[in-house]
Design an enzyme around this catalytic site. Structure first.
Site, PDB file in Angstrom:
ATOM      1  N   TYR A  55      65.290 112.495  19.243  1.00 37.29           N
ATOM      2  CA  TYR A  55      64.824 110.743  19.095  1.00 37.29           C
ATOM      3  C   TYR A  55      64.073 110.558  18.674  1.00 37.29           C
ATOM      4  CZ  TYR A  55      63.977 106.686  21.536  1.00 37.29           C
ATOM      5  OH  TYR A  55      63.376 105.555  22.140  1.00 37.29           O
TER       6      TYR A  55
ATOM      7  N   LYS B  56      62.285 107.947  16.118  1.00 36.01           N
ATOM      8  CA  LYS B  56      61.345 106.852  16.230  1.00 36.01           C
ATOM      9  C   LYS B  56      60.199 106.814  15.349  1.00 36.01           C
ATOM     10  CE  LYS B  56      64.068 104.643  18.197  1.00 36.01           C
ATOM     11  NZ  LYS B  56      64.319 103.385  18.091  1.00 36.01           N
TER      12      LYS B  56
ATOM     13  N   ASP C  47      79.101  98.808  13.513  1.00 36.01           N
ATOM     14  CA  ASP C  47      79.079  99.976  13.912  1.00 36.01           C
ATOM     15  C   ASP C  47      78.078 100.405  13.253  1.00 36.01           C
ATOM     16  OD1 ASP C  47      78.420 102.796  14.568  1.00 36.01           O
ATOM     17  OD2 ASP C  47      80.512 103.597  14.413  1.00 36.01           O
TER      18      ASP C  47
ATOM     19  N   ASN D 118      66.799  96.756  16.461  1.00 33.03           N
ATOM     20  CA  ASN D 118      66.450  97.866  18.147  1.00 33.03           C
ATOM     21  C   ASN D 118      67.749  98.256  18.353  1.00 33.03           C
ATOM     22  OD1 ASN D 118      65.901  96.814  21.151  1.00 33.03           O
ATOM     23  ND2 ASN D 118      68.181  96.695  21.106  1.00 33.03           N
TER      24      ASN D 118
HETATM   25  N1  LIG Z   1      64.443 101.884  27.393  1.00 35.64           N
HETATM   26  C1  LIG Z   1      63.573 102.353  27.165  1.00 35.64           C
HETATM   27  O1  LIG Z   1      62.782 103.276  27.935  1.00 35.64           O
HETATM   28  C2  LIG Z   1      63.241 102.265  26.041  1.00 35.64           C
HETATM   29  C3  LIG Z   1      61.695 103.424  25.109  1.00 35.64           C
HETATM   30  C4  LIG Z   1      61.214 103.218  24.934  1.00 35.64           C
HETATM   31  C5  LIG Z   1      61.846 102.933  22.823  1.00 35.64           C
HETATM   32  N2  LIG Z   1      63.286 101.585  23.240  1.00 35.64           N
HETATM   33  C6  LIG Z   1      63.934 101.572  22.515  1.00 35.64           C
HETATM   34  O2  LIG Z   1      64.266 100.864  22.312  1.00 35.64           O
HETATM   35  C7  LIG Z   1      65.137  99.595  21.746  1.00 35.64           C
HETATM   36  C8  LIG Z   1      66.412  98.859  22.605  1.00 35.64           C
HETATM   37  O3  LIG Z   1      66.207 100.545  23.746  1.00 35.64           O
HETATM   38  P1  LIG Z   1      67.088 100.481  25.110  1.00 35.64           P
HETATM   39  O4  LIG Z   1      67.017 100.963  26.354  1.00 35.64           O
HETATM   40  O5  LIG Z   1      68.092  98.738  24.920  1.00 35.64           O
HETATM   41  O6  LIG Z   1      68.954 101.120  24.756  1.00 35.64           O
HETATM   42  P2  LIG Z   1      70.189 100.189  24.926  1.00 35.64           P
HETATM   43  O7  LIG Z   1      70.291  99.985  26.896  1.00 35.64           O
HETATM   44  O8  LIG Z   1      71.185 101.652  24.730  1.00 35.64           O
HETATM   45  O9  LIG Z   1      71.474  99.365  24.731  1.00 35.64           O
HETATM   46  C9  LIG Z   1      71.250  99.482  22.785  1.00 35.64           C
HETATM   47  C10 LIG Z   1      72.458  98.880  22.338  1.00 35.64           C
HETATM   48  O10 LIG Z   1      72.430  99.066  20.956  1.00 35.64           O
HETATM   49  C11 LIG Z   1      73.523  98.888  20.721  1.00 35.64           C
HETATM   50  N3  LIG Z   1      74.156 100.598  19.931  1.00 35.64           N
HETATM   51  C12 LIG Z   1      74.033 102.023  20.181  1.00 35.64           C
HETATM   52  N4  LIG Z   1      75.124 102.395  18.376  1.00 35.64           N
HETATM   53  C13 LIG Z   1      75.525 101.028  17.742  1.00 35.64           C
HETATM   54  C14 LIG Z   1      75.885 101.496  16.852  1.00 35.64           C
HETATM   55  N5  LIG Z   1      75.753 102.202  16.150  1.00 35.64           N
HETATM   56  N6  LIG Z   1      75.850 100.119  16.362  1.00 35.64           N
HETATM   57  C15 LIG Z   1      75.488  98.637  16.885  1.00 35.64           C
HETATM   58  N7  LIG Z   1      74.984  98.860  17.959  1.00 35.64           N
HETATM   59  C16 LIG Z   1      74.259 100.037  18.286  1.00 35.64           C
HETATM   60  C17 LIG Z   1      74.095  99.644  22.069  1.00 35.64           C
HETATM   61  O11 LIG Z   1      75.575 100.173  22.092  1.00 35.64           O
HETATM   62  P3  LIG Z   1      76.381 101.321  22.980  1.00 35.64           P
HETATM   63  O12 LIG Z   1      76.044 100.798  24.852  1.00 35.64           O
HETATM   64  O13 LIG Z   1      77.398 101.106  22.874  1.00 35.64           O
HETATM   65  O14 LIG Z   1      75.610 102.359  22.540  1.00 35.64           O
HETATM   66  C18 LIG Z   1      73.795  99.072  23.428  1.00 35.64           C
HETATM   67  O15 LIG Z   1      74.051  98.110  23.415  1.00 35.64           O
HETATM   68  C19 LIG Z   1      65.649 101.311  21.319  1.00 35.64           C
HETATM   69  O16 LIG Z   1      65.216 101.163  20.010  1.00 35.64           O
HETATM   70  C20 LIG Z   1      65.210 102.056  22.298  1.00 35.64           C
HETATM   71  O17 LIG Z   1      64.930 103.717  20.653  1.00 35.64           O
HETATM   72  C21 LIG Z   1      63.561 102.232  24.872  1.00 35.64           C
END
Ligand SMILES: NC(=O)c1ccc[n+]([C@@H]2O[C@H](COP(=O)([O-])OP(=O)(O)OC[C@H]3O[C@@H](n4cnc5c(N)ncnc54)[C@H](OP(=O)(O)O)[C@@H]3O)[C@@H](O)[C@H]2O)c1
Length: 270
Positions: free
Chosen positions: A160, A164, A70, A95
């Site tokens: 958020y 970022k 975590d 990430n």
């Molecule tokens: N998807 C988009 O549209 C988008 C747009 C702009 C930027 N981003 C950036 O891209 C990155 C990935 O986003 P995503 O959409 O792939 O996110 P996601 O689908 O929510 O995946 C994020 C992963 O990080 C894990 N995580 C969260 N809190 C944690 C903790 N305390 N310790 C360890 N792991 C943890 C989550 O676990 P849990 O599920 O248990 O929380 C999840 O497996 C992020 O940095 C996000 O800001 C995404």
């Protein structure tokens, strides 16, 4: 990145990816392993992490280590240091994210502070720890996953977006400082991408038709290609055009207004 060097000789033999169980982190792990680098996959979700890791192991034939940690916990780095002792981490992908959507006044302080712990403190600690080792070896790469929301105020995801912005500015600054030590740093801004985290935020896509949703695979491929070539990169040509106009041509107030209208369409009922 020197042209004659392969990705794996520049950034191998091991990578560490946080938030690796699903979404963009899983895709980073998959594509990095496919390039011949072993991966330490870090996440909170033990079962999903194990499943994703097994798929990647089978598909790539690389060594894949899973670590359930975590990142919001103050001592998280000790667990990572213990498990990576003796592994040469040549590539760090920071990430993982915690970023609930909603109006600032309606969200609790605890969750705001959790976002700071996961999105700001953890990336800082990880970069501090691994950049020192990479610099001592004279090579390596760091990708700090930011967001297009880092580039202007973004209502409904205010805290958020601010976390970022921290990642983007840290990455761009270190791009200069670490380059002379042989370490490439990239601030990476995905646009809206179809990941579990994004879908669980329940965007009202039918109301926000102007938002083009990208898939994880091409998004991650752009990040890996941009590493070593530039300080930061926005995924997707359409996103780059939008943010060129809002960042360079529109007055700041208008750019924030545009972000507000898009987010209001997606999340205005929250
Ligand atoms: N998807 C988009 O549209 C988008 C747009 C702009 C930027 N981003 C950036 O891209 C990155 C990935 O986003 P995503 O959409 O792939 O996110 P996601 O689908 O929510 O995946 C994020 C992963 O990080 C894990 N995580 C969260 N809190 C944690 C903790 N305390 N310790 C360890 N792991 C943890 C989550 O676990 P849990 O599920 O248990 O929380 C999840 O497996 C992020 O940095 C996000 O800001 C995404």
């Amino acid at each position: 990145m020197a042209k004659q060097q392969s990705f794996s000789s520049r950034y191998g033999p091991w990578a560490l990816v946080t938030g690796a169980a699903r979404g963009l982190g899983a895709e980073f792990s998959r594509q990095i392993a496919a390039k011949g680098i072993n991966v330490v996959m870090v996440d909170l979700l033990a079962d999903e992490l194990a499943r994703t890791a097994e798929d990647i192991r089978k598909a790539s034939g690389r060594e894949i280590v899973t670590l359930t940690v975590d990142l919001s916990q103050p001592d998280f780095i000790e667990k990572i240091k213990q498990r990576t002792d003796g592994l040469e981490i040549g590539l760090l992908v920071s990430n993982a994210v915690y970023g609930p959507v909603g109006k600032f006044l309606e969200r609790g302080l605890d969750e705001k502070l959790r976002s700071i712990a996961v999105n700001v403190r953890a990336p800082l600690v990880l970069v501090h720890e691994f950049a020192i080792r990479m610099a001592a070896r004279g090579r390596g790469g760091i990708i700090m996953v930011s967001s297009a929301s880092a580039m202007q105020g973004t209502p409904y995801v205010a805290n958020y977006a601010a976390t970022k912005a921290y990642n983007l500015i840290l990455a761009e600054s270190l791009w200069v400082e670490l380059r002379e030590k042989g370490v490439d740093v990239l601030g990476f801004m995905p646009g809206t991408t179809r990941t579990p985290g994004y879908m669980e935020s329940k965007p009202q896509m039918e109301r926000a038709k102007i938002v083009k949703v990208m898939e994880p695979a091409p998004t991650v491929a752009e990040a890996l290609n941009a590493l070593g070539r530039r300080p930061s990169h926005i995924a997707g040509r359409g996103n780059r055009l939008t943010f060129f106009i809002s960042g360079k041509i529109m007055p700041r107030r208008a750019a924030i207004g545009l972000a507000a209208r898009m987010l209001d369409k997606m999340y205005g009922n929250k």
